[in-house]
Design a protein around this motif. Structure first.
Motif, PDB file in Angstrom:
ATOM      1  N   LYS A  35      85.816   3.407 -23.321  1.00  9.76           N
ATOM      2  CA  LYS A  35      86.726   2.393 -22.792  1.00  9.76           C
ATOM      3  C   LYS A  35      86.085   1.003 -22.859  1.00  9.76           C
ATOM      4  O   LYS A  35      84.891   0.851 -23.060  1.00  9.76           O
ATOM      5  N   LYS A  36      86.931  -0.013 -22.668  1.00  8.80           N
ATOM      6  CA  LYS A  36      86.471  -1.395 -22.782  1.00  8.80           C
ATOM      7  C   LYS A  36      85.919  -1.900 -21.445  1.00  8.80           C
ATOM      8  O   LYS A  36      86.626  -1.908 -20.436  1.00  8.80           O
ATOM      9  N   ASN A  50      82.559   0.712 -24.928  1.00  8.97           N
ATOM     10  CA  ASN A  50      82.955  -0.451 -25.725  1.00  8.97           C
ATOM     11  C   ASN A  50      82.745  -1.709 -24.865  1.00  8.97           C
ATOM     12  O   ASN A  50      83.621  -2.103 -24.099  1.00  8.97           O
ATOM     13  N   LEU A  70      82.357  -5.572 -24.129  1.00  7.88           N
ATOM     14  CA  LEU A  70      82.847  -6.839 -24.680  1.00  7.88           C
ATOM     15  C   LEU A  70      82.387  -8.003 -23.806  1.00  7.88           C
ATOM     16  O   LEU A  70      82.350  -7.893 -22.580  1.00  7.88           O
ATOM     17  N   LEU A 104      91.011  -5.038 -20.202  1.00 13.66           N
ATOM     18  CA  LEU A 104      89.747  -4.382 -19.875  1.00 13.66           C
ATOM     19  C   LEU A 104      90.004  -3.170 -18.994  1.00 13.66           C
ATOM     20  O   LEU A 104      90.892  -3.184 -18.140  1.00 13.66           O
TER      21      LEU A 104
END
Length: 269
Positions: free
Chosen positions: A72-73, A103, A105, A121
């Protein structure tokens, strides 16, 4: 003691000003000045305010555990390789998890909460006061990163020549900052009032920030090897000074802080 106080927010401004002799002290210990030290400039961290980060990982309410966030982000502030990102990586590795399974960011701080709310997110690493806003909005705290990561935040950086050339003055500055920190630690009401007045916080957020302050502060102010090592890791994670194996003495000098701590009655190893 008296002196002139100049507010310089960025190490990009502070570093050349110190080299030029325009300022004597930098009230901070972080990637900017540590990177300058590793590049050969004569800066040393001599005292730290906190020795743990204040980040926590909050997530969309549908995620209950860290394991559920695999793939997941996750948002971090600053850039990949900066303190927020490296703190998260260190915490995940301490828990036996691979950061590559997530993941991660980098987003501007102003976009973090909005990106959580929009669903862009799935989770975000936040610190006060944004952390408390997220908790109020129902995003649960999945991981207390600060409890797992030792890294200095805030403190005092000086020129190496001044440690040798004017140790008594440097000790007076360290003692003043340590005494101010002790006063805040021992007086919650005054500290909360100060945060409300200076940082424009509401009473609830100021009180919660104070509790985080208590958990993250360095009681005696002495820079630690583990903390400075993690700070160096955060710099090398950005691709800087990767060809070096820095030692503690390349970025810090704990001798004067130890002397002050002993004089103030702390037990020092």
């Amino acid at each position: 003691m008296s002196g002139n106080y100049i507010i310089l927010m960025s190490p990009a401004i502070t570093v050349p000003a110190m080299i030029a002799g325009e300022i004597d002290y930098f009230a901070g210990v972080g990637p900017g000045v540590a990177s300058a030290s590793l590049s050969g400039l004569p800066f040393r961290a001599v005292w730290v305010s906190s020795d743990k980060v204040s980040y926590s990982l909050v997530a969309n309410p549908k995620f209950k555990t860290l394991q559920e966030l695999r793939g997941k982000k996750i948002g971090v502030t600053g850039s990949l390789g900066a303190t927020n990102h490296v703190s998260l990586v260190i915490a995940l590795e301490k828990l036996g998890m691979s950061p590559k399974d997530f993941n991660i960011l980098a987003l501007p701080p102003t976009e973090m909460l909005r990106s959580l709310e929009s669903g862009f997110l799935d989770a975000a690493s936040l610190n006060p006061p944004t952390l408390f806003l997220a908790l109020k909005k129902g995003f649960p705290n999945i991981l207390d990163i600060g409890s797992l990561v030792e890294m200095p935040g805030g403190g005092l950086t000086v020129l190496a020549k001044d440690i040798k050339g004017k140790p008594d003055e440097v000790k007076r500055v360290i003692r003043a900052m340590q005494s101010a920190k002790d006063a805040m630690r021992k007086s919650k009401d005054k500290s909360v009032e100060l945060m409300m007045r200076i940082l424009k916080m509401d009473p609830e957020s100021a009180a919660a920030t104070y509790e985080v302050f208590l958990k993250t502060l360095s009681v005696d102010g002495i820079p630690t090897r583990a903390g400075m090592d993690n700070l160096v890791k955060s710099i090398q994670a950005q691709g800087r000074v990767v060809d070096k194996k820095p030692s503690f003495t390349d970025v810090a000098d704990d001798r004067l802080a130890k002397e002050v701590a002993k004089e103030l009655g702390y037990k020092v190893q």
